[in-house]
Design an enzyme around this catalytic site. Sequence first.
Site, PDB file in Angstrom:
ATOM      1  N   ASP A 125       8.518 -14.286  -1.140  1.00  0.00           N
ATOM      2  CA  ASP A 125       7.671 -13.985   0.012  1.00  0.00           C
ATOM      3  C   ASP A 125       7.232 -15.303   0.652  1.00  0.00           C
ATOM      4  O   ASP A 125       6.807 -16.222  -0.055  1.00  0.00           O
ATOM      5  CB  ASP A 125       6.451 -13.188  -0.466  1.00  0.00           C
TER       6      ASP A 125
ATOM      7  N   ASN B 245       3.611  -0.064  -1.220  1.00  0.00           N
ATOM      8  CA  ASN B 245       2.687   0.637  -0.329  1.00  0.00           C
ATOM      9  C   ASN B 245       3.457   1.522   0.645  1.00  0.00           C
ATOM     10  O   ASN B 245       4.562   1.174   1.063  1.00  0.00           O
ATOM     11  CB  ASN B 245       1.865  -0.375   0.481  1.00  0.00           C
TER      12      ASN B 245
ATOM     13  N   HIS C 170      -1.895  -0.009   3.411  1.00  0.00           N
ATOM     14  CA  HIS C 170      -1.637  -1.451   3.507  1.00  0.00           C
ATOM     15  C   HIS C 170      -0.170  -1.842   3.639  1.00  0.00           C
ATOM     16  O   HIS C 170       0.189  -2.979   3.356  1.00  0.00           O
ATOM     17  CB  HIS C 170      -2.290  -2.216   2.346  1.00  0.00           C
ATOM     18  N   GLN C 171       0.688  -0.933   4.100  1.00  0.00           N
ATOM     19  CA  GLN C 171       2.085  -1.291   4.358  1.00  0.00           C
ATOM     20  C   GLN C 171       2.151  -1.978   5.716  1.00  0.00           C
ATOM     21  O   GLN C 171       1.688  -1.443   6.722  1.00  0.00           O
ATOM     22  CB  GLN C 171       2.983  -0.053   4.350  1.00  0.00           C
TER      23      GLN C 171
ATOM     24  N   HIS D 218       9.588  -1.519   0.309  1.00  0.00           N
ATOM     25  CA  HIS D 218       9.729  -2.779  -0.424  1.00  0.00           C
ATOM     26  C   HIS D 218       8.732  -2.819  -1.571  1.00  0.00           C
ATOM     27  O   HIS D 218       7.719  -2.126  -1.564  1.00  0.00           O
ATOM     28  CB  HIS D 218       9.560  -3.999   0.491  1.00  0.00           C
ATOM     29  N   PHE D 219       9.069  -3.605  -2.561  1.00  0.00           N
ATOM     30  CA  PHE D 219       8.281  -3.746  -3.770  1.00  0.00           C
ATOM     31  C   PHE D 219       7.915  -5.215  -3.937  1.00  0.00           C
ATOM     32  O   PHE D 219       8.756  -6.085  -3.749  1.00  0.00           O
ATOM     33  CB  PHE D 219       9.088  -3.286  -4.990  1.00  0.00           C
TER      34      PHE D 219
END
Length: 145
Positions: free
Chosen positions: A40, A92, A98-99, A105-106
């Site tokens: 990330d 999420n 909160h997406q 995705h994880f």
Amino acid sequence: MAAAARSLSTCIFCKIIKGEIPSFKLLETETSFISYSFLDIGPLSKGHALIIPKDHAAKLHELPDEYLTDVLPIAKKIATAQGLENYNILQNNGRIAHQVVDHVHFHVIPKPDASDEEGLVIGWPAKSDVMEEVKKYHQELLGKL
């Protein structure tokens, strides 16, 4: 064998999968071409990684099951490679949950210490005195499974 992956031209994660946007790629499943993982670029802590199914679906319940087969094994490999003792696996669905990116995705989020300085910080507003409500909902939910 997974169904042909859906893609959305405006989705940042679909663009990363296609190589249109660079990423710090970690793992990509070779045999089934189902998942892609990368670091990330807005991490909550060092080593914060994402795992994305290659099929475009906004929410988990919209994703074909076969695109979930290697998510947890990949998360385990990422956690193991980093020698993580404490970490969160987060997924999420929807804005109020909160997406931010509308592609399933994880997150693998290392939690290096007990402070709120790094890693995932959450509250857990558990309810009390709800045993009868839980019992009733259990029966209702069993009927739908």
